[in-house]
Design an enzyme around this catalytic site. Structure first.
Site, PDB file in Angstrom:
ATOM      1  CG  ASP A   1     145.077  66.617 -49.035  1.00 36.97           C
ATOM      2  OD1 ASP A   1     145.648  65.859 -49.851  1.00 36.97           O
ATOM      3  OD2 ASP A   1     144.162  67.399 -49.362  1.00 36.97           O
TER       4      ASP A   1
ATOM      5  CB  SER B   1     136.567  70.930 -40.717  1.00 37.42           C
ATOM      6  OG  SER B   1     137.129  69.803 -41.348  1.00 37.42           O
TER       7      SER B   1
ATOM      8  CG  ASN C   1     132.790  62.898 -38.390  1.00 36.06           C
ATOM      9  OD1 ASN C   1     132.212  62.060 -37.704  1.00 36.06           O
ATOM     10  ND2 ASN C   1     134.109  62.981 -38.458  1.00 36.06           N
TER      11      ASN C   1
ATOM     12  CG  HIS D   1     131.877  69.518 -51.200  1.00 39.85           C
ATOM     13  ND1 HIS D   1     131.865  70.374 -52.272  1.00 39.85           N
ATOM     14  CD2 HIS D   1     131.665  68.270 -51.717  1.00 39.85           C
ATOM     15  CE1 HIS D   1     131.668  69.691 -53.385  1.00 39.85           C
ATOM     16  NE2 HIS D   1     131.545  68.407 -53.077  1.00 39.85           N
TER      17      HIS D   1
ATOM     18  CD  GLN E   1     137.446  62.020 -42.567  1.00 42.02           C
ATOM     19  OE1 GLN E   1     138.601  61.587 -42.450  1.00 42.02           O
ATOM     20  NE2 GLN E   1     136.961  62.937 -41.756  1.00 42.02           N
TER      21      GLN E   1
ATOM     22  CG  HIS F   1     133.465  65.287 -46.927  1.00 41.80           C
ATOM     23  ND1 HIS F   1     132.903  66.457 -46.431  1.00 41.80           N
ATOM     24  CD2 HIS F   1     134.428  64.943 -46.038  1.00 41.80           C
ATOM     25  CE1 HIS F   1     133.517  66.804 -45.312  1.00 41.80           C
ATOM     26  NE2 HIS F   1     134.441  65.898 -45.037  1.00 41.80           N
TER      27      HIS F   1
ATOM     28  CB  CYS G   1     134.691  74.298 -51.229  1.00 48.94           C
ATOM     29  SG  CYS G   1     134.530  72.540 -50.880  1.00 48.94           S
TER      30      CYS G   1
ATOM     31  CG  HIS H   1     125.687  46.555 -37.900  1.00 46.28           C
ATOM     32  ND1 HIS H   1     126.565  45.488 -37.870  1.00 46.28           N
ATOM     33  CD2 HIS H   1     126.075  47.352 -36.879  1.00 46.28           C
ATOM     34  CE1 HIS H   1     127.424  45.631 -36.875  1.00 46.28           C
ATOM     35  NE2 HIS H   1     127.154  46.764 -36.256  1.00 46.28           N
TER      36      HIS H   1
ATOM     37  CB  CYS I   1     134.224  72.739 -55.087  1.00 41.15           C
ATOM     38  SG  CYS I   1     132.670  73.099 -54.234  1.00 41.15           S
TER      39      CYS I   1
ATOM     40  CG  HIS J   1     129.908  73.761 -51.541  1.00 41.31           C
ATOM     41  ND1 HIS J   1     131.096  73.278 -51.036  1.00 41.31           N
ATOM     42  CD2 HIS J   1     129.491  74.724 -50.671  1.00 41.31           C
ATOM     43  CE1 HIS J   1     131.392  73.929 -49.910  1.00 41.31           C
ATOM     44  NE2 HIS J   1     130.434  74.810 -49.662  1.00 41.31           N
TER      45      HIS J   1
ATOM     46  CG  PHE K   1     126.380  60.319 -14.632  1.00 39.76           C
ATOM     47  CD1 PHE K   1     126.769  60.023 -13.337  1.00 39.76           C
ATOM     48  CD2 PHE K   1     125.693  59.350 -15.347  1.00 39.76           C
ATOM     49  CE1 PHE K   1     126.489  58.791 -12.761  1.00 39.76           C
ATOM     50  CE2 PHE K   1     125.404  58.120 -14.785  1.00 39.76           C
ATOM     51  CZ  PHE K   1     125.794  57.839 -13.490  1.00 39.76           C
ATOM     52  CD  GLU K   2     125.863  62.079 -19.661  1.00 37.21           C
ATOM     53  OE1 GLU K   2     126.695  62.786 -19.059  1.00 37.21           O
ATOM     54  OE2 GLU K   2     124.646  62.321 -19.635  1.00 37.21           O
TER      55      GLU K   2
HETATM   56  O1  LIG Z   1     139.024  64.607 -40.585  1.00 39.61           O
HETATM   57  P1  LIG Z   1     138.242  65.814 -40.169  1.00 39.61           P
HETATM   58  O2  LIG Z   1     136.885  65.860 -40.775  1.00 39.61           O
HETATM   59  O3  LIG Z   1     139.011  67.088 -40.361  1.00 39.61           O
HETATM   60  O4  LIG Z   1     138.059  65.658 -38.584  1.00 39.61           O
HETATM   61  C1  LIG Z   1     136.940  65.151 -37.921  1.00 39.61           C
HETATM   62  O5  LIG Z   1     136.838  63.729 -38.008  1.00 39.61           O
HETATM   63  C2  LIG Z   1     137.891  62.972 -37.399  1.00 39.61           C
HETATM   64  C3  LIG Z   1     137.523  61.496 -37.461  1.00 39.61           C
HETATM   65  O6  LIG Z   1     136.348  61.206 -36.769  1.00 39.61           O
HETATM   66  C4  LIG Z   1     138.140  63.413 -35.964  1.00 39.61           C
HETATM   67  O7  LIG Z   1     139.309  62.796 -35.486  1.00 39.61           O
HETATM   68  C5  LIG Z   1     138.286  64.933 -35.848  1.00 39.61           C
HETATM   69  O8  LIG Z   1     138.394  65.307 -34.489  1.00 39.61           O
HETATM   70  C6  LIG Z   1     137.060  65.584 -36.479  1.00 39.61           C
HETATM   71  O9  LIG Z   1     137.160  66.994 -36.398  1.00 39.61           O
HETATM   72  O1  LIG Z   2     122.615  68.432 -15.435  1.00 36.44           O
HETATM   73  P1  LIG Z   2     122.950  69.467 -16.476  1.00 36.44           P
HETATM   74  O2  LIG Z   2     124.153  70.295 -16.107  1.00 36.44           O
HETATM   75  O3  LIG Z   2     121.792  70.305 -16.859  1.00 36.44           O
HETATM   76  O4  LIG Z   2     123.324  68.611 -17.775  1.00 36.44           O
HETATM   77  C1  LIG Z   2     124.605  68.274 -18.202  1.00 36.44           C
HETATM   78  O5  LIG Z   2     125.186  67.220 -17.430  1.00 36.44           O
HETATM   79  C2  LIG Z   2     124.528  65.955 -17.465  1.00 36.44           C
HETATM   80  C3  LIG Z   2     125.368  64.954 -16.710  1.00 36.44           C
HETATM   81  O6  LIG Z   2     126.660  64.770 -17.278  1.00 36.44           O
HETATM   82  C4  LIG Z   2     124.275  65.493 -18.909  1.00 36.44           C
HETATM   83  O7  LIG Z   2     123.443  64.353 -18.884  1.00 36.44           O
HETATM   84  C5  LIG Z   2     123.624  66.591 -19.742  1.00 36.44           C
HETATM   85  O8  LIG Z   2     123.530  66.169 -21.078  1.00 36.44           O
HETATM   86  C6  LIG Z   2     124.468  67.853 -19.648  1.00 36.44           C
HETATM   87  O9  LIG Z   2     123.914  68.883 -20.408  1.00 36.44           O
END
Ligand SMILES: O=P(O)(O)O[C@H]1O[C@H](CO)[C@@H](O)[C@H](O)[C@H]1O
Ligand SMILES: O=P(O)(O)O[C@H]1O[C@H](CO)[C@@H](O)[C@H](O)[C@H]1O
Lengths: 363, 363
Positions: B78, B174, B166, B177, B181, B179, B52, B311, B55, B121, B331-332
Site C-alpha cells: 500500500d 512494523s 525484515n 504478522h 516483501q 510476512h 492487524c 543464495h 490478518c 498472526h 566506526f562502522e
Molecule cells: O516496509 P516496512 O516494513 O514498513 O519498512 C521497513 O522495511 C523497509 C525496506 O527494507 C525500510 O525501508 C523501512 O525503513 C523499514 O522500516
Molecule cells: O565503543 P562503544 O561506544 O562501546 O561501542 C559502540 O561504538 C563502536 C564503534 O562504532 C561499535 O563497534 C559498537 O557496536 C557500538 O556499540
C-alpha cells in the site's frame, strides 16, 4: 502524464564519494508507523553521576581512575578494537590455492581512544559554550599531532585516525556522558580509502578537487545548504542516505584538523554548535547521530595530502519524531539504501530551524 | 610474542562478493554493555488480531480488505517505494556542466509486494511446518514467474525482484504478522550489481564461478559450516559482518528460485526451517534478522544467467543475548564494519544448537 517531480516520483541519486546509489521514494513518508519506538529523551540528568565510568574522579570499568579533569579528557579505550602490539601474521600455503584466492586477511594494529568532551555528565555539544567546543576541536588536534609523532619517533603502527562520535542509545552509545572516540589504525579504513580513490579518479579526469567543485555547486544551488560560515559549508548532500544526514565541508582545501588556523578552528566549533542545536530543535529531543571526521592520513605523503579535504559526516537516524527512526534494513542491506524524503526537503527544514537558541532554553 | 591467534588478535578479512573489508576484533566481546536493550519477545500473541492489517479478512491501512486466505497471500504494498507509472526524467542542461558531472540521477519505476507467510498472526518461519514453508517458497516462485511474464507481455518496467524479510522490531519490522516483501525495480539494485561485477571479474580471472569455488572451500574447511543438505550449504561467511550472519548458498549452479526442482525446493524450505530454529534457540527468543534472496534478474540474458548463483543472506543484529544487539555505527559507518567475534566462533555456536526442536516446545 506531466513532468517528473522530484518530491513525488522515485529516483536514484549517485554518491560520487563512495561510488554508490541511493533510492529516493519521497511519497513513502506518508505511511503509518507501527514499529519500534525509540526511548524518549529524559531531561533530568545530574551534572555528576557516581556510577558513570567517564565522570571526573570516578573508577573506570577495568580498574583505572579518571583524574578530576576540568575541560576535555583523552584516555586509551579500555576495550580497544585494535592494539599496538600483536604477533605478525605470516602468509601460509600455496599463493595460488583456493584458500589464498578467496580468503584474504591482514593483521591490523593500532590504538583506540575515548575523548570526554566535558566534565559535566549532562551536557552535549549543543549545550556547551563555543569556547568549550573550541577545546574539543583542540583535543582532536592534539591527538592527531601526538599520534603522528609517535608513528615517526616510536614507529607505532598508526596511519589513519578515525575520529567519531556515537550519540544516543539509538546509535549504540552505551554511556550518556558527552564523549567521542578515535580509532587509529595502521591502514586507511575502507570508507575513507573509497573516498580517496574517488577523489583521485575525479582529479585525473577533471584536474580539480571533487569537493572543491561540489562546494561551488552547492553554493550556487543553495537548495541543500543548511548554513555556512567563512570556513565551512553545511549541506544535506545531494546523495544523502540518512533522513537528516549532513556534511560539514571545508570551503577551501584544508587537509586535516591541525591545518586549521585559529579563526578556522572557531568556525568549526561554531558550525558544530549551530548544527547540533538545529538537530536538537528539529524534534525537540537530544538528537542521536553518528558523526565522524574524514581528513588526511597521519604523516601524509605529498600524494596523500593532495587528495585530502577536511569534511565531517553526520548520520542521524530519526525520521519523523523524537521516537520514530528510519531503519536501513532488508531492502537497504540486500538491495540499495532507500530514503523517504528528498535531500532538499530535509535541508529546508534544517535551514529554517533556530541554530542559536536551544529548545530547552524555553522550557 | 607468540603466534598470531585469530580468536584474539585483530585482523581484517576481505569480502570478494562486495569488494569490501571487515575489521575483526575478537577480544572486544568482553566489554560490559550499558547501552540500549532490545524489547524482550512477548510470547502470548493471539492467532488472530483484529487490529492487524495483514490478518485474513481484515481491513488494510489504505482501505482495501484482505481475503480470508488460508496459506500464503501476496498483495501490492500500500506504500510502495516504486511505482509502475511515472513521468520520464528528461536530461537537462549542458552535459559537461558541473551539475551533470556531480549530480547523477535516474528515474526508477517498479512495484512492491507484501507476502504473508501464513494466515496465523502468531507464527514465524521456524514455527511453521515444512510443508507450509514449501508454500512460501512457492509464493516467491509465483511472483518471480508472474513479474517476468508481465515484463515481457505488458512491457512493465521490471528487471530485478528483490525478495526480503525484515523480522522483529529491531530490524524495522512494523507488523508482527509473519510476512516478507519483494521490491521489483527496473534496474539491478547496487548490492546485487556489485556481486555480479565481482562474479564476472572472478570468472574472467579463474574460469570458474566464485560461489562454486567458495562452496568447495567451505566444505573442505568445515569450520564455518552450520549445516548442509543435498542442495544447500549454510555457512557463516569468512567475511561475515553481523555477529551471526549466515549465507544459504546453492551447492551447484542454480540461477534463480524458479529453477529449483521439487526436491531442491523442499531442501530450501528445510534449510530455512532448520536455520531459523537454530537462530531462535541461540538466545531463546524470536530472533530478529533481515534476510534476502540474491538470484538472476528477471528474464535474464545468457550473460546474466551465466553470473547468477542462487543464495540468501541473513543479517541478524543480536550479539550477546535476546536484548543486546550489535550496533554498526560510528566506526562502522565512517571507517569500516567491525565485528566482535570470529566467523568460526559464531558458526560453532550455531552448529551445536538444535535445529529440529524449537525452544518453545519445551516451555
Ligand atoms: O516496509 P516496512 O516494513 O514498513 O519498512 C521497513 O522495511 C523497509 C525496506 O527494507 C525500510 O525501508 C523501512 O525503513 C523499514 O522500516
Ligand atoms: O565503543 P562503544 O561506544 O562501546 O561501542 C559502540 O561504538 C563502536 C564503534 O562504532 C561499535 O563497534 C559498537 O557496536 C557500538 O556499540
Amino acid at each position: 502524464t506531466g513532468a517528473f517531480d522530484f518530491t513525488d516520483h522515485s529516483h536514484r541519486r549517485y554518491n560520487p564519494l563512495t561510488d554508490s546509489w541511493v533510492l529516493v521514494s519521497p511519497h513513502r513518508a506518508k505511511r503509518p508507523w507501527l514499529g519500534q519506538q525509540e526511548a524518549p529523551f529524559k531531561p533530568d540528568i545530574p551534572e555528576y553521576d557516581e556510577k558513570c565510568f567517564l565522570c571526573p574522579g570516578n573508577d573506570r570499568a577495568t580498574g583505572g581512575k579518571n583524574p578530576k579533569y576540568e575541560s576535555t579528557y583523552i584516555f586509551q579505550n579500555d576495550y580497544a578494537a585494535v592494539k599496538t602490539d600483536q604477533p605478525s601474521l605470516k602468509e601460509t600455503g600455496d599463493k595460488d590455492s583456493l584458500k589464498n584466492r578467496l580468503f584474504k586477511v591482514q593483521s591490523v594494529r593500532g590504538n583506540c581512544f575515548v575523548i570526554c568532551f566535558s566534565p559535566k555528565h549532562n551536557v552535549t555539544l549543543p549545550l556547551m559554550s563555543k569556547d568549550d567546543l573550541v577545546k574539543v576541536v583542540g583535543a582532536w588536534q592534539k591527538l592527531y599531532t601526538d599520534l603522528s609523532k609517535q608513528a615517526i619517533e616510536e614507529h607505532k603502527p598508526f596511519k589513519y585516525l578515525q575520529i567519531f562520535e556515537n550519540k544516543g542509545t539509538a546509535m549504540g552509545c552505551s554511556n550518556l556522558h558527552p564523549h567521542g572516540q578515535a580509532w587509529c589504525l595502521e591502514t586507511v579504513p575502507s570508507e575513507v580509502s573509497r573516498e580517496f580513490k574517488s577523489f583521485d579518479k575525479y582529479k585525473a579526469a577533471n584536474h580539480t578537487d571533487l569537493l572543491a567543485d561540489y562546494v561551488e555547486l552547492e553554493m550556487q544551488e543553495k537548495t541543500r545548504t543548511v548554513f555556512e560560515n567563512d570556513t565551512f559549508l553545511v549541506v544535506v548532500p545531494y546523495w544523502a542516505v540518512w533522513p537528516f544526514e549532513t556534511m560539514v565541508v571545508a570551503k577551501t582545501k584544508i587537509p586535516n584538523i591541525t591545518s586549521l588556523n585559529e579563526a578556522q578552528k572557531r568556525d568549526l566549533a561554531s558550525a558544530l554548535k549551530i548544527l547540533t542545536t538545529k538537530y536538537d530543535n528539529l524534534f525537540e529531543t537530544s538528537f542521536p547521530y553518528s558523526m565522524g571526521i574524514h581528513q588526511a592520513p597521519l604523516n601524509a605523503t605529498k600524494e596523500e595530502l593532495d587528495h585530502s579535504w577536511l569534511h565531517l559526516h553526520f548520520y542521524p537516524p530519526l525520521l519523523r519524531s523524537a521516537t520514530v527512526r528510519k531503519f536501513l534494513v532488508g531492502f537497504e542491506l540486500l538491495g540499495e539504501p532507500q530514503r523517504d524524503l528528498t535531500a532538499e526537503q530535509a535541508a529546508e527544514r534544517l535551514r529554517k530551524l533556530d541554530g542559536e537558541i536551544h529548545y530547552t532554553a524555553n522550557l
